[in-house]
Structure formats: C-alpha cells, structure tokens
Design an enzyme around this catalytic site. Sequence first.
Site, PDB file in Angstrom:
ATOM      1  N   ASP A 115     -27.446 -24.446   9.667  1.00  0.00           N
ATOM      2  CA  ASP A 115     -26.716 -23.202   9.881  1.00  0.00           C
ATOM      3  C   ASP A 115     -26.698 -22.423   8.561  1.00  0.00           C
ATOM      4  OD1 ASP A 115     -24.966 -21.323  11.117  1.00  0.00           O
ATOM      5  OD2 ASP A 115     -23.261 -22.327  10.189  1.00  0.00           O
ATOM      6  N   LYS A 116     -26.321 -21.171   8.623  1.00  0.00           N
ATOM      7  CA  LYS A 116     -26.267 -20.352   7.407  1.00  0.00           C
ATOM      8  C   LYS A 116     -24.843 -20.204   6.886  1.00  0.00           C
ATOM      9  CE  LYS A 116     -26.146 -15.894   7.530  1.00  0.00           C
ATOM     10  NZ  LYS A 116     -24.978 -15.600   6.670  1.00  0.00           N
ATOM     11  N   THR A 164     -29.073 -19.374  12.860  1.00  0.00           N
ATOM     12  CA  THR A 164     -27.803 -18.713  12.602  1.00  0.00           C
ATOM     13  C   THR A 164     -27.481 -17.699  13.680  1.00  0.00           C
ATOM     14  OG1 THR A 164     -26.619 -17.298  11.020  1.00  0.00           O
ATOM     15  CG2 THR A 164     -28.995 -17.039  11.126  1.00  0.00           C
ATOM     16  N   ARG A 175     -29.326 -14.580  15.332  1.00  0.00           N
ATOM     17  CA  ARG A 175     -28.676 -14.246  16.595  1.00  0.00           C
ATOM     18  C   ARG A 175     -28.858 -15.361  17.637  1.00  0.00           C
ATOM     19  NH1 ARG A 175     -24.357 -11.485  16.281  1.00  0.00           N
ATOM     20  NH2 ARG A 175     -24.551  -9.315  15.722  1.00  0.00           N
TER      21      ARG A 175
END
Length: 972
Positions: A352-353, A602, A684
């Site tokens: 994940d970011k 992300t 997205r």
Amino acid sequence: MGDFRPRTVWLGHPEKREQRYPRNVINNQKYNFFTFLPGVLFNQFKYFFNLYFLLLACSQFVEELRLGALYTYWVPLGLVLIITIMREAIEEIRCYLRDKEVNSQIYSKLSTRGTVKVKSSGIQVGDLIIVEKVLAALVLSFPGSCFLRTDQLDGETDWKLRLPVACTQRLPTAGDLLQIRSYVYAEEPNIDIHNFIGTFTREDGDPPVNESLSIENTLWASTVIASGTVVGVVIYTGKELRSVMNTSNPRHKVGLFDLEVNCLTKILFGALVVVSLVMVALQHFAGRWYLQIFRFLLLFSHIVPISLRVNLDMGKMVFSWMIKKDSKIPGTVVRASTIPEQLGRISYLLTDKTGTLTQNEMVFRRLHLGTVAYGMDSMDEVQSHVFSAYTQVKTSSRAPAATKVRKTISSRVHEAVKAIALVHNVTPVYESNGVTDQAEAEQHYEDTCRVYQASSPDEVFSPRKCCFLKTYKASRAVHYQDESTGEITFYMKGADVVMSGIVQYNDWLEEECGNMAREGLRVLVVSKKSLTEEQYQDFEARYVQAKLSVHDRSLKVATVIESLEMEMELLCLTGVEDQLQTDVRPTLEILRNAGIKVWMLTGDKLETATCTAKNAHLITRNQDIHIFRPVTTRGEAHLELNAFRRKHDCALVISGDSLEVCLKYYEYEFMELACQCPAVVCCRCTPTQKAQIVRLLQERTGKLTCAVGDGGNDVSMIQEADCGVGVEGKEGKQASLAADFSVTQFKHLGRLLMVHGRNSYKRSAALSQFVIHRSLCISTMQAVFSSVFYFASVPLYQGFLIIGYSTIYTMFPVFSLVLDKDVKSEVAMLYPELYKDLLKGRPLSFKTFLIWVLISIYQGSIIMYGALLLFESEFVHIVAISFTSLILTELLMVALTIQTWHWLMIVAELLSLASYVASLVFLHEFIDIYFITTVSFLWKVTVITLVSCLPLYILKYLRRRFSPPNYSKLTS
C-alpha cells in the site's frame, strides 16, 4: 453475495421495510461450536502426511497386523493433534471475544420515547442513530456538515467533507425527524466505496421535497467522524456493508514448504510400498502374502517419519520467537507461526502507499507562476506581494512609473494566493485537553491549539477542486469585493494530466510540471474563469437537474460540469511533498537487489501514486514509465496493450478502472506483460481489486507473494497473499491484526525477509532433510536385517528403542539445527543478492532429497552389515552394536552439518550422548550391559561409525574446496 436490490427506507420506521435485511453483526470466526472439531480434523487429515499416520495407527487395532505396543503409533499422532486443536481453539476464542466486543458497542437511537441505547447488533435498517462512531452504513441527515476519516476503508487518512440533506436542516430539533413523513431511496448494496446514488423525499412538505443523495451525504462503516455528533438513518447493515463486501474471508494458509514436504512424503510412501512388494515377491508370494504386504508396510513405516511434523512445527515456533525477540525490529509480532519460512522465498511484494510507504504528512515546497517560483525560503516575498496588492489602490496615484512591473507581479501573486485560499474545504478545529471542538469556539482557544481538517493532506493549503466566487460578496479568506460589476468567478484546481486540456494554451505548464514531478512533488494546477450571471444561472439549473437523476447520474453531472471546464486562465502551480517513512528508499533498494519485484497498490489518485513511486525510488530516475490510458471498452484495451507491448524495461502505472477492463477481456495478456515490468503502480484500487491482483499473481506465476499494508482496506490483500504483513500506524491496527506478521515500520521488512526469512527457510530445509535421513537410516537397517533372515517381517528393534532413538537420543542435536546459519545477519543485509538463490528452492529440492536418501541408504547399510559381520556369538550383540553405531552416526552427522556453532548445539550433543549412556542401565532387556563395557565393543562401534561418516566428510570437504557456495568469500 446474494440477491441485492434497491430499497426504500422510511426514517425512524424500520418496521416499514419491504424486504429482509441482514443482522448488523460482525463474525470473523472460521468455525462455530459444532463445526470446530470436525473442521480442525478435516484440515489436518486432508493432507496425505497426517492421513497416512492416522491409517497407520488404526491398523494396530487389527491383531494380525500389530507389530508392537499401541502407544508406539498413537502417542506421536495424538501429540500432534492435541497441539493443533489447542492452537486453533485459542485463536477462535480470541476471535470470538473481539467480535463480541464490536457487536456489543452501545449507540444512541432516536425513538418516539426519546433517546434510547441500543447495541450494535440491534441496529436495523431505518433506525435514526446519533453517530459518534460509525458501525453501520449511514446517510447523514442532521444537524450539519462534518468531516470524517475513511482510512480503514480506502486507505486515505485525509478528512473528507460530508454534507447533510438540506431540507432537514430547517427542523428545530433532531427529534422532529420522527415527525416528518420522509424516506430514502437507495441503490442496491455493492462494493463501490467511491460512489452512491439515492434520493431523499419528504412527502408532507408543501410542496413535496425531492433531493438527490450522493457519496457526499454518506458515512460508510469503518469510517470515523472528526468531531461532534450527527444523526443518520441506517441504510445498510451486516454483510451488506461496503467494508464487509470488500473484505474476503480469511483462508487457511499452508506454506509452500509444507506442500513440498508433503510431496516428498508421498514419494517416501511410494518407496515404502515398493520395498514391501519386493520383500513379499522375494518370498514368492507364499501363504497369506497380502497380510505380509501390510506387515511389511508397518515394519518399514519409519520411511515416512512421524516426527517430521512435530519437529517442523516446533521449529516454526522457535523461528517465530526469534523474530519477536529481534531487537533490531522491535515491536514485530508473528500472528501466523505456521509460515515463517515463506518469508525466505518471496518473489512479489505488493504494498500500500498511504501510511505504509509514506507518512501522509504534506509539506508545502513551491508556488510557481510561470516566470517566477517561490519556495519555502521566499515566502516572505509572497507575503510582501499580497500586502502590496491590497495597498496599491491607495498608493496608485502617488506610485512612480518604475513600480509598474512590481505591481504586475504583485497582482499575479495576489490572484494566485486568493485562488488557493478560496478553492478548498479546510475547516480549522481547536483542540483543548484532548477534546476537539468546532471552529465556532475560536475565541476560546489560542492559535497553538488550532489544527486543520480537510479532504486531502495537501488540501490544508489548497484543498478543493472547484468553487464559485461572486466577487460582489465577501469571501471567507481573502476579502475581495467588486460591487460595480457583479462578476462571478469560477475557480478550479486539479492534477496537471487533467488540467492541461482545460486551461488556455501556454508554453510553460508541461515543462514545469515535469520538473516538479521529477523532484517528487505532488503538483496541482490552479485556474479561474469569469462568468456572467446568465451563464451561472444556466449552469446551476442544469446541474441541479442532473443531480436529481437516479440513472446515469455520474455521467450526466460530469457532462454539465465539463461544459464549464474549458478555456480557463492558468494562475499558478503548487508543489507539495509527501514525507516518506524512515528508510523506505534503502529498503526498496534491498528488496529490488534481492530479486523481489515490488508492486504498489493504492486507492489514491494516479498522479499522487506516480509521484510517491518516483520519490520512494520504486521507479528509478532513469526508468521509463508507461501510464496506461483510461480504457472502457475491449477495443481500447486491445490498442493500449499493444502500445504497452512495444515498450521494454518500463514501469507500468494503471488505474483501477482500466485494470478491471483489461482483466475482463485480456487477463492472460495483461498479466504476462505486467509481470515483466520492473515495477507496477495500480492506483484507485478497491480492496477487492487488491486481493484480485494478488490472486492473479499467484495463479499466473506460481511464485510466492507478500502483501504489506496498514489500513482496513488492505485486509483482503493481506489475507490473500502467501505472507501478509501489517504495519501498525496512523490507520489503526485492523491490518496488523489480520496479518500473518506485524511490524511497526516499513523498513523492518528488509530484515524480516533477508535475515529471518533466509534463516527460517534454510533451517527448516535442513531440519526436514535430517529427520528424513534419521528415519531412512533405521528403515534401511530393518530392510537389511529382514533380507539376511529370509525376508522375515520381524522388527529389528522393539518399540521403546525406536521411540527413544527419534526422541531422547537424537532429537535435541537434530533440532538444534534451528540455531544454525550459513551467513551472518550483517552479511545477509549487506548483500541482498544472496536472497536470489533462495527463490530457486535449492535448500529443499528433489536433488538434495535424493542426495540425503543415498546417504541414508549408505550409512544404514554400513551400520547393519558391519554389525552382522563383527558380532561374535550372541544375537543381542547385533542390537547393541548397530543401535549404538546408529546413534553415534547421527550425532556425528549433525556435527558435520552445522555451519555456525552455538553453545546450545554443544549442550544438545553432550546431553544426548549422556542420556544414552545413562539409559543403558534400563535397557538390559535389549542390550547386553557387560558386552558394551568391553574394548571389543568400543572398537567395533568406532570402526562402523568412522566408515559410515568419514567418506561423507571427505566428499563434503572436496566439494567446498573445488565448488564453494557463492557466499563463502563473503563469510571469510
């Protein structure tokens, strides 16, 4: 997911429901009271290894097949099952208590009797809930706008603005919501967390009121209100919640190493069957040969070692303990102690970011006006220009001509700052003693208590996409009036990719955006457009009409807005930096050098994700980037994939919508191309898409995956991956609790994989092969013994000697291999390239397995034939010579195998030898005590042991001399 349908929900009247809705309960348990024991046993015996030992133990109830005491077979199997059942029971109880705590949370509900308390599990669709914390999905109704965090849902820790239904704001009190005749029409439950379509209707109004509802009017489950309280009507509950629909059921993870060991045991079982058939064939299938086959299967059953499972499980517990106690990765927790060796074979890492790679803390770095740029060190100049713009009207008559250029720059800076100050939805909030109050209480607090809430971290300085400013009215931030013209100004900001086609032509936008992006800054373009009153009224009428539409609302609203978004005047660019977590760049460099491909998944925007990927050096500076254009049809996807195919060694950036189209029509082609990329960024992404990507990587490549995240939206991905790692951060502990491993910082991932992953895998491989070797040695001796005595199905050793051999006498030295390591931790971190060798699976392969089988056959044969040749008169001497030589051979083989000695290894060797010597007093029934004290016995045992081990040591020395491992120079 079931049959989901749209619904009409009457405010405060759940009894008026037109369909059945699920209960609002959370259930994360894998079993219930009735399915626990059958489920656990099924999960154990569905694998060949455990099923084999169950059948073996059951066969001893048949008198003609019994070879010894029942405890010989049932005690080891029962021990394994008891440990497994206890472990599963503890995990289920913990899960039940966590679920009970959530389902028992108390909420306030509006009713005709006033405000009543209700448990979370008692909330129904249609209830009016006074919300301080969110559990059920809610549509905001009363009494005003608020901010909420959606980090546990989409990974974004920014504050998002939520608006009330307008007509409810005119009600005197919240209790009046029960007195009006109104209902909400809502779309069917779905997994889309970014959109919502519905309408609010009040029938008793004059005239009746009909308002559109969108995502701005909703509170999803797993979101948190910033401050204060709101009143909402419950629309979805239980399994229909967006958060639940985006969360996959946890699966029972079985490591690749366990599957490989299971495969080897099948091979050993095949060898067992072959040996038994050969023995019966050499007897010419005489008599009841079919019973002889079963007796030989039982006699040679040690070919498949029952202690293998116990040793591996205990080894994994030790590896997990070592990870927890590592002072260089403090706070690390192992929640799945069955798969630590998986960490040593990761090929794809999906991260994940927000909150994982970044701190999600924005720092303003630059304001660019085309001809001039201002950084943090020149903000005083910006302040001077703004001040000058407000004073120039008073001084214009007295100002000299030389200041004309300065006035032009001041007016441009002023216009840019004014736009930034207006185009946002930031709300100042004042905190006092841990309690947060709204901005209306401003006069009671100092400026040091003020914090800002906004829908994006960079919104704190310029937060909203667009707004209208009627310049004849006073604005909130930069006081500006033009009562003479009544002009209306439309302000808009957005990413450069979008805004480049909206603003008027200029010669600097693209170049400066590129320069700022290369510095790792998030770039926003700010623009404006002047409108007449007629233009604004026309737009507003079309916009309201589009928002009231139930079908294709998003498309209709976008069409109306796009009619304004053209030929806008470019004002400025802003650049902010998203601070990275500590040591993210060197950690990603370590993973890349280790041969691990990193994908970033992300829920954030494409531009933000791309900037972070560059800033973190996930995408190197000299690496080309292919930004996958938005596609909606099969033809568009085909053309874009062809364009992508022509590029080589190129990082891929793709949005979730385009990814969904590609996977729908060209799944194989897309995954083939994506797996060739050095790095992939998916923006997205919904939680379901994240899990889908992990699953496709596993299916298409057959490689092990590791998913890293810190939010509730990462849970599905973490649970789907072969190894799930949760980062404890600002987004809570939901990901951490659902993960297999929990760390406090992303940088700890490097040591977790390079050091602990390497050691766990190599130690498990060595341990498993040595246990197999130990069992094959004694089985070979049994085969030689039976062959010499006319292929009789008579055991060489009685049950106590066999159990003692694999437990008391050799268990500790063999198990001490869990402390062995081939390279130091510092070397493994300094040279991550060593990790690449682990990806080839060489520590445990068919080649190494075959080598250990040959070693076992050689040593077992030497020991048995040596004992038969050297014994003098008594048969019991064969048992004494062979059994003692077998134990000494095992102890010596462990010593020859160890690469890095630990003091506990020495203790284990000496303790095992002492235990055997001491136990001889109790083994007089099987071993001649007088004989083992003679010099003849010691000489014979020494010769047999040396002959069985010395040639292997010489071969090992020659191999290391002429074909050393790749890390030998590093360790020296």
